[in-house]
Scaffold this active site. Sequence first.
Site: not given
Length: 470
Positions: A237, A270, A292, A321, A370, A386, A390, A394, A432
Amino acid sequence: MAQKLEAKGGEMGDVWDDGVYENVRKVYVGQAQYGIAFVKFEYVNGSQVVVGDEHGKKTELGVEEFEIDADDYIVYVEGYREKVNDMTSEMITFLSIKTFKGKTSHPIEKRPGVKFVLHGGKIVGFHGRSTDVLHSLGAYVSLSSTIKLLGKWIKVEQKGEGPGLRCSHGIAQVGNKIYSFGGEFTPNQPIDKHLYVFDLETRTWSISPATGDVPHLSCLGVRMVSVGSTLYVFGGRDASRQYNGFYSFDTTTNEWKLLTPVEEGPTPRSFHSMAADEENVYVFGGVSATARLNTLDSYNIVDKKWFHCSTPGDSLTARGGAGLEVVQGKVWVVYGFNGCEVDDVHYYDPVQDKWTQVETFGVRPSERSVFASAAIGKHIVIFGGEIAMDPLAHVGPGQLTDGTFALDTETLQWERLDKFGGEEETPSSRGWTASTTATIDGKKGLVMHGGKAPTNDRFDDLFFYGIDSA
């Protein structure tokens, strides 16, 4: 060689031990008023069938039989134990048996009492205690004689005009070249729509010429795979959550083709996962504009048609992920993020159009998403990822980790491959990243580029975990 797993349950009754065999063919479970009255097992040694003794006592409540297919085996037993009425010792009140291929004797569900499990590989024998009922149950687990994967990390030298510092992009290998597409440096801001190509002979990056239906969006959270000399790119995206469709890129002619416009293919998304075999491209999960996903779609490159695979059960929650790899004809989904990091493993059988969840054991990596991943023989190799989201989602770095692990898809055993700080070139913690299965200097392994650092900076390095033996 087999490992004896301690019997779970009470201490009352006579000890019995069936010993170790090549496989278990059939399980008989007799019911009592409050639990399991008796068990009996049929085993296989070569062409010989060995019928074990009855452990416990039959009642009028009947006997249930559970037969294991010739090409299957038990990997997991779940049960409950409890003191019933005036018993001074626990008895087994419930048993559920699960095979490698996902066949179960009973739905696994929460029951009264204390839960126990027997697993750790292929179960090849049972032991325990019994009187007129079954008081305890243990098992023998066949230890794999498979040699541990031997390999090491190297940092690959890079020259030329490459992708630079970025994460959330896709890479794939064709011949002696590695291609990179998409990604972000600033969170949620895609960088460019160049297709970068890395020549493994010269260790030099360049920007590939491009003709045809060049993707109109610069995108992040995109994925890319290769089949033969063709790259396939799906999704991703831009900053305003506009999504890419499904494209191919012919590396022999440098021509892009839009195979499926975004409004005609699988749900735009994405941070999904992609994998491929010789004839199919698979797209799993990810994050759409609203939710999701946990769907799997396959694109047949011969028929040029999409197929919506069967819907997985509730245990395979919608996620982004995840690791997605094709191993020996099965499509494996490993871990991922469904609102929190998860550590479940499932596979899809394209022939049967069927999903199966498996129970893994060994030195299991903690819940994560990820991460980098690759399929090497019968193994799925992963690195980093990960392990906690966080608070800024993102925008922030999250809690990132390192560590190289391999899952043997036949024995379902995890092992850790890398040393703890013992190799200078071992990658630091990251998530990531862009990753793929690759062959470099004659070795097959996991290659990964870039990624997000624990400081929320971006990496631009290129690492390769090459396997010396598999």
